[in-house]
Scaffold this active site. Sequence first.
Site, PDB file in Angstrom:
ATOM      1  N   TRP A 357       0.774  -1.196  -0.090  1.00  0.00           N
ATOM      2  CA  TRP A 357      -0.304   0.198   0.381  1.00  0.00           C
ATOM      3  C   TRP A 357       1.172   0.901  -0.471  1.00  0.00           C
ATOM      4  CZ3 TRP A 357      -1.153   3.734   4.452  1.00  0.00           C
ATOM      5  CH2 TRP A 357      -0.402   3.135   5.466  1.00  0.00           C
ATOM      6  N   ASP A 358       1.981   1.311   0.187  1.00  0.00           N
ATOM      7  CA  ASP A 358       2.708   2.285   0.024  1.00  0.00           C
ATOM      8  C   ASP A 358       2.937   3.152  -1.115  1.00  0.00           C
ATOM      9  OD1 ASP A 358       3.648   0.020   2.246  1.00  0.00           O
ATOM     10  OD2 ASP A 358       5.658   0.493   1.424  1.00  0.00           O
ATOM     11  N   GLU A 487       1.832  -1.664  13.526  1.00  0.00           N
ATOM     12  CA  GLU A 487       1.773  -2.988  13.241  1.00  0.00           C
ATOM     13  C   GLU A 487       1.924  -3.757  14.674  1.00  0.00           C
ATOM     14  OE1 GLU A 487       1.819  -3.492   8.501  1.00  0.00           O
ATOM     15  OE2 GLU A 487       4.167  -3.151  10.076  1.00  0.00           O
ATOM     16  N   LYS A 599       4.391   2.245  16.330  1.00  0.00           N
ATOM     17  CA  LYS A 599       5.587   1.863  14.760  1.00  0.00           C
ATOM     18  C   LYS A 599       6.059   2.891  13.694  1.00  0.00           C
ATOM     19  CE  LYS A 599       7.401  -1.473  11.159  1.00  0.00           C
ATOM     20  NZ  LYS A 599       6.631  -2.398  10.828  1.00  0.00           N
ATOM     21  N   GLN A 600       4.394   3.445  14.238  1.00  0.00           N
ATOM     22  CA  GLN A 600       4.431   4.774  12.898  1.00  0.00           C
ATOM     23  C   GLN A 600       3.273   5.139  12.933  1.00  0.00           C
ATOM     24  OE1 GLN A 600       4.245   1.361   9.698  1.00  0.00           O
ATOM     25  NE2 GLN A 600       3.005   2.845   8.832  1.00  0.00           N
TER      26      GLN A 600
END
Length: 769
Positions: A357-358, A487, A599-600
Amino acid sequence: MKQYLKLDDWSVIEEDFNPEHHEISESVFSIGNGHMGQRANFEETYSGSSLQGSYMAGVYYPDKTRVGWWKNGYPEYFAKVLNSTNWIGLKVVIDNEELDLNIAKVSNFVRELNMKEGYLKRSFTAELSGGKKIKVATCRFVSMKVREAGALRYAITPLNFDGELTLTSYLDGDVKNTDANYDEKFWDPVDETVSNESATVIIKTKKLNFHMASTMINEYFQNGQKVTPEVKVAKREKYTSQEVVLPLKQNEETSVVKVAANVTNRDHDTSSLGEVAQRVCRSAMEKGFDRLLSEQKEAWAKKWETSDIVIEGDVSAQQGIRFNIFQLNQTYTGEDDRLNIGPKGFTGEKYGGSTYWDTEAYCLPFYLSTSDQNIARNLLVYRYKHLEKARENARKLGFTKGALYPMVTMNGEECHNEWEITFEEIHRNGAIAYAIYNYVNYTADRDYLGEYGVEVLAEISRFWEERVHFVNHKAVYMMHGVTGPNEYENNVNNNWYTNRIAAWTIEYTLEALAHVNETDPKRYEALINKLDLTEEETSKWSDIIDKMYYPVDEESGIFLQQDGYMDKEQIHVSELDEKHLPLNQNWSWDRILRSCFIKQADVLQGLYFLNSEFDIETKKRNFDFYEPRTVHESSLSPCVHSILACELGYREKAYEMYLRTARLDLDNYNNDTEDGCHTTSMAGTWMSVVHGFGGLKVQSDRLVLNPFIPGQWNAFSFKVLYRKARLNVQVTKEQVVVRNETDEKVDLTIGEEQFTLEGKEEIRTAMKK
């Protein structure tokens, strides 16, 4: 890690050879042209730790899935970009001693990636066991002009002796992927031919019938004059070589020019691959190394003309952004609509080289603003062509309708096999939908909706319709058992971002349908019939929009990452001892899942995508809460935080996050660059400058700029293609200058001021303080 690469505006430079850095450098110094790529392996033998990598775009292997516990719905394979024929290989033997930098005493070592002109060069002095010293200088590139060809020049000068050089140039298709699940080799032999003039290796994949032919031609020079030595040829399965013996004289240079062609049956008839490779290789060698290199420089000059970003006063930041842009331009060119962008590009094997999906979330904006809009359109059409596979993916998971785009794919079929990602990280569907909106909003190509967009949006909305469930006693729709962008949280209920992007997708689908109905009623009717879309369905969609549940902490006024997030022990990353970081290399997975650490960007990913829906105070509250809990152990994290920090006026945080994303691989922030560079996050670096420091948005068909300049910079500038205009934006501490380099007028907002920028016109406005 400690920075070991020299700062430079236009080059990445490594001085002194340290074997501990070698695999990192192999990634960083990689070269490519959108069709093929090559890690920065040494041409000569190297017995130390190394990840050999030569890759062909679109050639992959379905490596059988390996899991401990098979679950219904798991894909049968993980698609992996293949390590293919090693075309750069040279065996260098001097007076019966083989050159090996893992053994020889190395000095004066310099490796340089010239990003402005698109080539890699290297030089060093090696002292062999008998005290003989040689100077070596190499240069190589893969051609932007002749996309199936690569070339290298390898020069040896003895410094303190006369002797004999035995040089073997070879093609080696007997290679393997380091990440092979069952340690198998993926290539079978087809043919090997070799003569005094050329050598060819043809191989094929054990599955899917990809064929690849590689041909090499070598020319030899001494003291600048071409020589024709006797050639000894050899071949074995998946290998061919040409060996020559040449006299060496002290302080006189001996060199080989090697040109190789790599062609596949993706582009040519299988039966003629050997002939095609021979033809491409001969044609390239006829041009000669110098002309090929000159064409390379010209091709890269055109790339930089539309994509360069100039930063004055901060060499570290300047080098970082150019490195990221360079890797993006050599990874994907948009010429082949069958291709997409892998997270590692041509720099390594991790993540299989497949599409994530990046691309939609991070890469599309770069190509929207730096290339012809058809290139960005091709990225979307790529997903449209995989719509039927996305429907199949949904059925495999038990859904009766709708489409679930894969987390990882080469051909549209899901090939990722971690439960929490394959089955739960469904927010990827939202990124596909948002990319359609982003493209249409930026380009004004609203015809795309009727041609392709509505079909994709409708099938994604159908998936969301079935994935949510109605909770009667609360009269809301919820989504349980998901994984959001963070994640480090799995199998959660009501991830705020997933719920919001789902409802937003349905909203946009209804808007897109209304637009097509208004502008092209016949096309609308055809779409309704093709999709068999009913009023009952669209009415259900409206109900989901109205009644979607969003977890909120009423006391603090923040959007909860998911239900129960505040029940975790709340700790800031700054409270951790540095020995714990990165968490994914020091903590057990159980400990990570129980922690509050992120994580992000997760909630903040939604605030970035749907920016105009939220006021500045809402963004500030959520940023202030979540950023201190974020470890940024995804390469996709710092850029989103940098962009939001710019908007919030957090200048130091914006710069900190920018530098982290810009130099993620150059400085190996996450201690994993040896696996390959983080190619898709590099687009986020570009976004950090253009969307963050430049403040670029498109609102109501106006291009909006709201720039600020970091205190570490004297000035910065960038170019964007906006619809049919190309704008040069220059920002100093005193003013903003926008120059229209085309004849197309543009409606433009800078800060609070509105302008109509005519063709070839320039606007100057004072920089806000």
